[in-house]
Design a protein around this motif. Structure first.
Motif, PDB file in Angstrom:
ATOM      1  N   GLU A 184      12.364  -8.327   9.122  1.00 21.77           N
ATOM      2  CA  GLU A 184      13.249  -9.763   8.364  1.00 21.77           C
ATOM      3  C   GLU A 184      14.717  -9.024   9.178  1.00 21.77           C
ATOM      4  N   ILE A 185      15.551  -9.388   9.325  1.00 23.88           N
ATOM      5  CA  ILE A 185      17.675  -8.989   9.374  1.00 23.88           C
ATOM      6  C   ILE A 185      17.824  -8.987   8.322  1.00 23.88           C
ATOM      7  N   VAL A 216      -5.267  -3.740   4.371  1.00 21.49           N
ATOM      8  CA  VAL A 216      -4.432  -3.856   5.419  1.00 21.49           C
ATOM      9  C   VAL A 216      -3.870  -2.532   5.445  1.00 21.49           C
ATOM     10  N   VAL A 217      -3.182  -2.103   7.102  1.00 25.42           N
ATOM     11  CA  VAL A 217      -2.727  -0.478   7.151  1.00 25.42           C
ATOM     12  C   VAL A 217      -1.764  -0.730   8.338  1.00 25.42           C
ATOM     13  N   ASP A 218      -0.149  -0.062   8.830  1.00 26.88           N
ATOM     14  CA  ASP A 218       0.525  -0.185   9.205  1.00 26.88           C
ATOM     15  C   ASP A 218       1.439   1.222   9.376  1.00 26.88           C
ATOM     16  N   THR A 219       1.630   2.016  10.572  1.00 28.35           N
ATOM     17  CA  THR A 219       2.225   3.280  11.100  1.00 28.35           C
ATOM     18  C   THR A 219       3.933   3.651  11.453  1.00 28.35           C
ATOM     19  N   THR A 220       3.955   1.950  12.229  1.00 25.94           N
ATOM     20  CA  THR A 220       4.926   2.265  12.921  1.00 25.94           C
ATOM     21  C   THR A 220       6.335   1.111  13.105  1.00 25.94           C
ATOM     22  N   PRO A 221       7.684   1.682  12.364  1.00 28.70           N
ATOM     23  CA  PRO A 221       9.404   0.339  11.855  1.00 28.70           C
ATOM     24  C   PRO A 221       9.558   0.019  13.366  1.00 28.70           C
ATOM     25  N   PRO A 222      10.164  -0.962  12.777  1.00 29.83           N
ATOM     26  CA  PRO A 222      11.390  -1.768  14.218  1.00 29.83           C
ATOM     27  C   PRO A 222      12.510  -1.307  15.033  1.00 29.83           C
ATOM     28  N   THR A 223      12.662  -1.358  15.623  1.00 27.92           N
ATOM     29  CA  THR A 223      14.260  -0.796  16.627  1.00 27.92           C
ATOM     30  C   THR A 223      15.003  -1.676  16.900  1.00 27.92           C
ATOM     31  N   PHE A 224      16.540  -2.013  16.725  1.00 26.61           N
ATOM     32  CA  PHE A 224      17.311  -2.881  17.376  1.00 26.61           C
ATOM     33  C   PHE A 224      17.723  -2.980  18.987  1.00 26.61           C
ATOM     34  N   ASP A 270      10.921  -4.359   8.474  1.00 26.59           N
ATOM     35  CA  ASP A 270       9.033  -4.573   8.759  1.00 26.59           C
ATOM     36  C   ASP A 270       9.319  -4.619   6.942  1.00 26.59           C
ATOM     37  N   GLU A 271       7.449  -5.281   7.415  1.00 28.04           N
ATOM     38  CA  GLU A 271       6.523  -5.494   6.130  1.00 28.04           C
ATOM     39  C   GLU A 271       6.808  -4.067   5.330  1.00 28.04           C
ATOM     40  N   CYS A 272       7.036  -2.790   6.129  1.00 31.40           N
ATOM     41  CA  CYS A 272       6.767  -1.463   5.275  1.00 31.40           C
ATOM     42  C   CYS A 272       7.763  -1.197   4.610  1.00 31.40           C
ATOM     43  N   ASN A 273       8.578  -1.887   4.580  1.00 30.58           N
ATOM     44  CA  ASN A 273      10.666  -1.336   4.684  1.00 30.58           C
ATOM     45  C   ASN A 273      10.720  -0.813   4.654  1.00 30.58           C
ATOM     46  N   ASN A 274      10.493  -0.201   6.496  1.00 28.79           N
ATOM     47  CA  ASN A 274      10.876   0.778   7.350  1.00 28.79           C
ATOM     48  C   ASN A 274      12.370   0.019   7.829  1.00 28.79           C
ATOM     49  N   ASN A 275      13.842   0.394   8.116  1.00 27.31           N
ATOM     50  CA  ASN A 275      15.107  -0.119   8.411  1.00 27.31           C
ATOM     51  C   ASN A 275      15.296   0.034   9.324  1.00 27.31           C
ATOM     52  N   ALA A 276      16.540   0.010   9.785  1.00 27.77           N
ATOM     53  CA  ALA A 276      17.217   0.629  10.614  1.00 27.77           C
ATOM     54  C   ALA A 276      18.853  -0.527  10.602  1.00 27.77           C
ATOM     55  N   SER A 277      20.720   0.052  11.400  1.00 24.30           N
ATOM     56  CA  SER A 277      21.243  -0.900  10.795  1.00 24.30           C
ATOM     57  C   SER A 277      21.595  -0.225  12.202  1.00 24.30           C
ATOM     58  N   VAL A 278      22.884  -1.739  12.814  1.00 26.95           N
ATOM     59  CA  VAL A 278      24.382  -1.573  13.421  1.00 26.95           C
ATOM     60  C   VAL A 278      25.022  -2.314  12.848  1.00 26.95           C
ATOM     61  N   SER A 279      26.374  -2.042  13.261  1.00 26.26           N
ATOM     62  CA  SER A 279      27.353  -2.911  12.894  1.00 26.26           C
ATOM     63  C   SER A 279      28.397  -3.156  14.104  1.00 26.26           C
ATOM     64  N   GLY A 333       0.547  -1.129   0.180  1.00 26.18           N
ATOM     65  CA  GLY A 333       0.022   0.305   0.118  1.00 26.18           C
ATOM     66  C   GLY A 333       1.194   0.993   0.171  1.00 26.18           C
ATOM     67  N   ASP A 334       0.119   2.400   0.495  1.00 23.01           N
ATOM     68  CA  ASP A 334       1.373   3.360   0.361  1.00 23.01           C
ATOM     69  C   ASP A 334       1.296   3.778   1.282  1.00 23.01           C
ATOM     70  N   CYS A 335       2.014   3.374   2.750  1.00 21.89           N
ATOM     71  CA  CYS A 335       2.241   3.230   4.138  1.00 21.89           C
ATOM     72  C   CYS A 335       3.222   2.459   3.741  1.00 21.89           C
ATOM     73  N   PRO A 336       3.933   1.840   5.270  1.00 28.09           N
ATOM     74  CA  PRO A 336       4.606   1.270   6.271  1.00 28.09           C
ATOM     75  C   PRO A 336       4.007  -0.204   5.763  1.00 28.09           C
ATOM     76  N   GLN A 337       2.961   0.141   6.590  1.00 26.16           N
ATOM     77  CA  GLN A 337       2.848  -0.959   7.157  1.00 26.16           C
ATOM     78  C   GLN A 337       1.071  -1.908   6.248  1.00 26.16           C
TER      79      GLN A 337
END
Length: 939
Positions: free
Chosen positions: A781-782, A742-750, A807-816, A712-716
Motif C-alpha cells: 500500500e502506497i 500466517v507470519v512474515d519478516t521482510t519490509p518493502p523498498t522504494f 506492507d501488510e505488517c505495517n513496515n513503511n518507507a518514505s520519499v519526497s 499477529g506479533d510480527c510484521p507479516q
C-alpha cells in the motif's frame, strides 16, 4: 469507285448524360488498308469536362495485313440540360370546402442523368386576412429598394416591388403572408415572385422577454419600437421563385440571425429607411440561379399601408398556391405551380323538416315554427333558416292545399328550399253538448229523464237535434234491462254526429268479505300450508254467495319468495269480491357445525395431525361442506390455516377456521468441517471448505460464511478466522470456526530518491508516483501526502509531495518531491470597448469596466479605470480613456480607448410656414417658429 485507304469512324450525336455515351465497339469501325486483313483496337478515351457537360475523345487504331497503321477519332459531346420530372402529375384542382383540400406532401422526382434529385415544396394561401397591407419601396438614404440580395451572381443586389403588386395579409393566428413581384433596379427582366410567410407574432414585451432586440440603424425608432409587431420567418414556406430572365430559378429563405435576436419588425419607423409605417427583416437565401448553386443573405425594407378587412370570419372563395421544386446535380430546375381553388357552391341540406299537415278547418292551421327545421352545410358552417311564405295551390278554406316554404342559406349564400304541404278539409261532424254518459243503475235506483242536448259545429252555427229511445229487457235477470237514448245532428256540409246514452240497470253490487285469512311469514317453503276456503266468509245484498280458491301466484324460488293466494266470493249475478292473502318465505338461517375442533393448537413441525371431518346441519335443506388448508411461512417455522365452509341449498354459509402453530427447537447439523492449521507467509492459504447443513424441519438450510483477519506479533504475521453458521427458520443456530495462522519478516523498498524542481504557475507538473516492493507479498500500500507552502503572492507557492509505502505488517518507507511555482506573466485583454465617434459631449458614456475582459495565465484579474485624458473643446474633442488589468502578483497590462466628439449637426426649425400669396389687406400673422438641436437644450 474505290474506297479511300484508311480507318473510318462513325459520326456521333450529342447526348444528355455522360452515361449515354456508348461503350467502345471496334465492330463498327471500317478498316480499308493497303493490304487486306488486319485488326482494329480501341486506343482509349480522353474526357474533358465534369459530370454535367463536356466531351469524350475516343481513338481507334487499325493495322492492316502489311502492318500499316491507321487512326480515326470520335468526339462525343454530352450536356445535361433536362430538368428532373415529378413522378406524379401535378394539376390544378377545385374543391368545395377548406377541409377538402388534400394535405401538402412532397412528390418524388426522377432525373434523366442523376439518381439524386433534391426536392422542395411549399404553399401560400391567397386569402384575405384581418387586414391587407400594400407594400411599396421604402425611400431613404442611398439606393432605394424593397428586397436586397447581397452578392447575387450575375445580377444586381437591389429589387423593388412592381407598383400595386406588393401585398401583406395579416391573420389573427399571429401569421402573415407577403406576396408580389420584385424586379431589379437596373434590369426589369430580372424578376422574383415573392412568397414569404411570417409567424409567431409578438409584442415588444414578449419579444424582449426572450432576450431579443430590434434594429435601428438610422436612429429613427425612438419609443416607437415599444408598439412594433415582431415576427419570425417561416423557414419551410418562404421562397423567391424566378421569373423573366430568372425563369427556372428559386431561392429558399430562412430567418437571420438564426438565433432570432432580430425579427421581422413592423410599425412606425420599423423599416430601417425612414419614419413611415413599414416592415424590415433579415434573411438567408440558398437555391439555384440559372443553373448555378447560390447562397447569401438579404433584407426586406418596405413601407406599408394597411386596411382592415371586416367580415373575414368566413371565406367562401379563395386559392392556395403550391409550388413543387426539383433540381438535379447539374443545376437543372423544374418548378411546378399548382393552384387549388376553394369555392363553396353546394347549398345546405335539410336534416329535419316539419311533417306535411292535415286539418279539418282552416283556422286550425298553425303559424310557421322554425324550431321544427334543421339543416347542415357540406362545409360545416352555420346555416340560417327563414320562413318564405304560404301559398294556396288549390281549393279554398274548406277544402284546399297550402304550400309553406322555408329557406336554408349557408354562409356562402347557397340556398336550399323546403316546401311543407298543408291540406285543409272540413270532415269534422258537429259536436253534441250535454249528452249524458252511459249509466249503470242498480235495480232500486230511479231512471233519469232524457237530457236537453245542444249541437255545435266547427263551421255551422245552428243545427236541429233529433231524439229517439229504445228499451231492451234482460231475459236472464228480471231486475236487469238496457235503455238506449239516441240524439243526431248534421252540419251544412253533411257531416253528421250521432250520440247515444245507454242506461244499464244491473245488480252490480259485489258480495262483502267478512272474514279473510291474515298474511303469514315462514322460514322454509315446505312450511307453507295448502289453500282452505273455510277460512273465508262473505255476505251479498241480493242473494247467495259462493266462495272459491282462485289460485296462487308465486314470485321467487325455493329459498326466498312471495305467494299471493286469492279467494273469490261470487253472487248469483256474477259480481265477485276477492280476498287476497300474502305468504312470505325466506331461508336466511345459515347451517350450524355440530362437532368443530379447537380453534388454535400448537404442534411439532415434524408431527402435524390430519384434518378432522366435522358435520353441520340446516333448518331447511341439506348442507355441503368444503375444506381448504393454507400454509403461511411468516412464523417459526410457520402457521397452517384450516377452513371448513358449510353451505345450505340457499347459499347461506357458516365458516369455521382452525390455526395450527408449528414449533421447531432443534438446531441444524454442519457437515465437512475443516481443521485448524498454521502456514508460512510464502505458502498458499488453504481454499474455503464446502460446508453443508441439514435440519429436522427445513428441507433446505442456508450456511453463512464469514472470514476475519487478526494481525499477529510480527510484521507479516496474521490470523485468519473462518466461521460457518447454519440458521433454520426458527433461528436455531449451529456454528464452527477454523483458525489459520500466517507470519512474515521482510519490509518493502522504494525505487526513487528525494528530488526538487521549479515551474511557472500555469505549468502542471507530471507527477509519477514511485513504486515499492515487498519480499513476501505482492500487495504493498502506497499513500501520498501533499503539503502546500504559500509564496510571496497569491500565484506563487511550493508543493511538497511525500509517498509512504507500507506492507501488510505495517513496515513503511518514505520519499519526497519538492516543486516551487512562480508567476512572472502579465494578464492579456480578451475583450475591449471599440473606439467611439459621438456628436455631443453629453453622449460620452461613463467609464464601464464591464465592457472589458481579461485573462491571466494563473488566476483572477482585476480591471480598473486609470483615468481619461481629454484634448480639445466640448464641441470637438478627443478623449483617451485608460483601463488597467492587474493579476494577483502585481503583473499588469493597459488598454486605451479613443473617444472622438464632433458636433456637426445644425439646429432644426419647426413650424416654419410655407410660402403663400396674400392680398395687401390680409397678410398672415408671423408664425411661431421653434428650434431644436441634437446637443444643445436651448437654441
Amino acid at each position: 469507285m474505290l474506297a479511300e485507304v484508311g480507318l473510318e469512324c462513325p459520326e456521333t450525336d450529342p447526348v444528355q448524360c455522360f452515361s449515354d455515351i456508348p461503350e467502345p465497339n471496334v465492330d463498327g469501325i471500317a478498316l480499308n488498308g493497303e493490304c487486306s486483313g488486319g485488326m482494329v483496337v480501341w486506343d482509349g478515351d480522353v474526357v474533358d469536362g465534369d459530370d454535367c457537360s463536356g466531351t469524350v475523345t475516343r481513338t481507334y487504331i487499325g493495322i492492316d495485313g502489311c502492318q500499316n497503321e491507321y487512326t480515326c477519332v470520335q468526339v462525343f459531346q454530352y450536356n445535361d440540360t433536362e430538368a428532373p420530372q415529378f413522378v406524379d402529375d401535378i394539376e390544378d384542382i377545385a374543391v368545395e370546402c377548406e377541409e377538402d383540400v388534400p394535405p401538402l406532401e412532397g412528390i418524388p422526382a426522377i432525373d434523366n442523368c442523376s439518381a439524386d434529385v433534391s426536392t422542395w415544396f411549399f404553399e401560400t394561401p391567397i386569402v384575405a386576412g384581418e387586414e391587407t397591407c400594400e407594400l411599396t419601396t421604402a425611400v431613404g438614404p442611398g439606393v432605394d429598394w424593397s428586397i436586397v440580395l447581397f452578392n447575387l451572381p450575375g445580377a444586381t443586389d437591389y429589387f423593388v416591388f412592381e407598383p400595386g403588386v406588393g401585398s401583406m395579409e395579416v391573420y389573427g393566428d399571429g401569421s402573415a403572408i407577403i406576396t408580389g413581384t420584385v424586379f431589379a433596379n437596373n434590369n426589369p427582366n430580372q424578376q422574383w415572385l415573392v412568397f414569404m410567410r411570417l409567424e409567431n407574432k409578438r409584442n415588444w414585451t414578449d419579444w424582449n422577454a426572450l432576450g431579443r432586440s430590434y434594429k435601428d440603424d438610422l436612429f429613427l425608432a425612438e419609443d416607437h419600437y415599444l408598439n412594433w409587431d415582431y415576427y419570425e420567418l417561416d423557414n419551410n414556406n418562404s421562397f423567391l421563385i424566378g421569373a423573366g430572365d430568372f425563369e427556372g430559378s428559386f431561392l429558399q429563405l430562412s430567418h437571420m440571425p438564426a438565433n432570432y435576436f432580430f425579427g421581422f419588425q413592423c410599425g412606425t419607423a420599423a423599416n430601417g429607411r425612414n419614419a413611415n409605417n413599414g416592415l424590415a427583416g433579415w434573411f438567408h437565401y440558398e437555391g439555384i440561379l440559372n443553373g448555378n448553386n447560390v447562397s447569401g443573405h438579404g433584407d426586406i425594407n418596405v413601407d406599408k399601408e394597411c386596411e382592415e378587412n371586416p367580415g373575414t370570419e368566413v371565406v367562401c372563395v379563395f386559392e392556395i398556391e403550391r409550388f413543387f421544386i426539383a433540381a438535379d446535380d447539374c443545376g437543372n430546375v423544374n418548378i411546378v405551380n399548382q393552384t387549388i381553388t376553394v369555392d363553396d357552391t353546394t347549398p345546405p341540406e335539410f336534416t329535419a323538416t316539419p311533417d306535411n299537415l292535415f286539418f279539418e278547418c282552416f283556422a286550425d292551421v298553425p303559424a310557421p315554427d322554425l324550431s321544427e327545421l334543421a339543416a347542415e352545410d357540406n362545409c360545416g358552417g352555420l346555416v340560417e333558416i327563414t320562413y318564405g311564405g304560404d301559398i294556396f295551390v288549390s281549393g279554398d278554406e274548406c277544402n284546399g292545399i297550402i304550400h309553406r316554404t322555408f329557406d336554408a342559406v349557408d354562409e356562402c349564400g347557397n340556398l336550399a328550399k323546403h316546401i311543407q304541404v298543408i291540406t285543409v278539409a272540413d270532415t269534422v261532424a258537429p259536436v253534441l253538448a250535454g249528452v249524458p254518459g252511459n249509466l249503470d243503475l242498480s235495480c232500486e235506483d230511479e231512471i233519469p229523464a232524457p237530457a236537453e242536448i245542444v249541437a255545435t259545429d266547427n263551421c255551422t252555427t245552428a243545427m236541429a237535434v233529433m231524439f229517439n229511445e229504445e228499451i231492451d229487457q234482460n231475459e236472464e235477470c228480471p231486475q236487469a234491462s238496457a235503455i238506449t237514448r239516441t240524439w243526431m245532428a248534421s252540419d251544412e256540409c253533411g257531416n253528421t254526429t250521432v250520440a247515444t246514452q245507454i242506461i244499464t240497470i244491473v245488480d252490480d253490487q259485489a258480495p262483502e268479505i267478512t272474514e279473510c285469512p291474515a298474511d303469514e311469514v315462514y322460514s322454509c317453503i315446505t312450511d307453507v300450508p295448502d289453500a282452505d276456503i273455510s277460512l273465508v266468509s262473505a255476505t251479498d245484498n241480493c242473494g247467495e254467495v259462493i266462495i272459491t280458491h282462485a289460485g296462487d301466484e308465486w314470485e321467487g324460488d325455493d329459498c326466498e319468495g312471495t305467494i299471493i293466494r286469492t279467494y273469490i266470493a261470487t253472487d248469483e249475478c256474477g259480481n265477485s269480491t276477492e280476498c287476497v292473502q300474502t305468504i312470505t318465505y325466506n331461508d336466511s338461517i345459515a347451517p350450524v357445525f355440530i362437532n368443530p375442533p379447537a380453534v388454535q393448537i400448537s404442534v411439532d413441525c415434524a408431527n402435524v395431525p390430519e384434518a378432522e371431518e366435522i358435520e353441520a346441519e340446516d333448518n331447511c335443506s341439506e348442507v355441503d361442506i368444503d375444506f381448504e388448508e393454507t400454509f403461511f411461512s411468516g412464523g417459526c417455522p410457520g402457521v397452517i390455516q384450516r377452513v371448513w365452509t358449510a353451505t345450505d341449498q340457499c347459499g347461506n354459509q357458516t365458516v369455521f377456521e382452525q390455526f395450527i402453530t408449528l414449533v421447531d427447537t432443534v438446531a441444524p447439523t454442519l457437515h465437512n468441517l475443516p481443521e485448524n492449521t498454521v502456514i508460512e507467509c510464502d505458502q498458499a492459504i488453504p481454499p474455503i471448505a464446502e460446508v453443508t447443513a441439514t435440519d429436522n424441519c427445513d428441507a433446505s438450510v442456508n450456511v453463512l460464511f464469514e472470514e476475519t483477519t487478526e494481525p499477529g506479533d510480527c510484521p507479516q504475521s496474521f490470523t485468519i478466522f473462518r466461521t460457518w453458521t447454519a440458521i433454520d427458520t426458527c433461528e436455531n443456530t449451529a456454528s464452527y470456526t477454523q483458525i489459520i495462522e500466517v507470519v512474515d519478516t521482510t519490509p518493502p523498498t522504494f525505487d526513487m530518491e528525494d528530488s526538487e524542481i521549479t515551474l511557472s504557475c500555469e505549468e502542471e507538473a507530471d507527477i509519477v508516483p514511485p513504486s515499492a516492493f515487498d519480499n513476501c507479498s505482492e500487495v504493498v500500500e502506497i499513500t501520498s501526502a501533499l503539503d502546500v507552502v504559500d509564496g510571496e503572492c497569491e500565484n506563487e507557492w511550493t508543493e511538497i509531495y511525500t509517498w509512504t509505502a507500507t506492507d501488510e505488517c505495517n513496515n513503511n518507507a518514505s520519499v519526497s518531491l519538492t516543486i516551487h511555482y512562480v508567476d512572472n506573466t502579465a494578464p492579456v485583454f480578451i475583450q475591449t470597448p471599440a473606439d467611439l465617434f459621438l456628436d455631443c459631449i453629453v453622449d460620452v458614456p461613463v467609464p464601464d469596466i464591464d465592457q472589458l475582459a481579461a485573462e491571466d495565465n494563473c488566476g483572477d484579474v482585476e480591471i480598473t479605470h486609470e483615468g481619461d485624458d481629454m484634448s480639445g473643446t466640448d464641441c470637438d474633442a478627443v478623449i483617451s480613456r485608460t483601463y488597467r488589468a492587474t493579476d494577483a502578483c502585481g503583473n499588469f497590462t493597459e488598454y486605451v480607448q479613443t473617444i472622438t466628439v464632433a458636433d456637426t449637426l445644425a439646429p432644426m426649425l419647426a413650424g416654419v410656414p410655407m410660402d403663400t400669396e396674400a392680398s395687401c389687406n390680409n397678410i398672415p400673422e408671423v408664425a411661431v417658429v421653434t428650434a431644436t438641436d441634437n446637443c444643445t437644450e436651448e437654441v
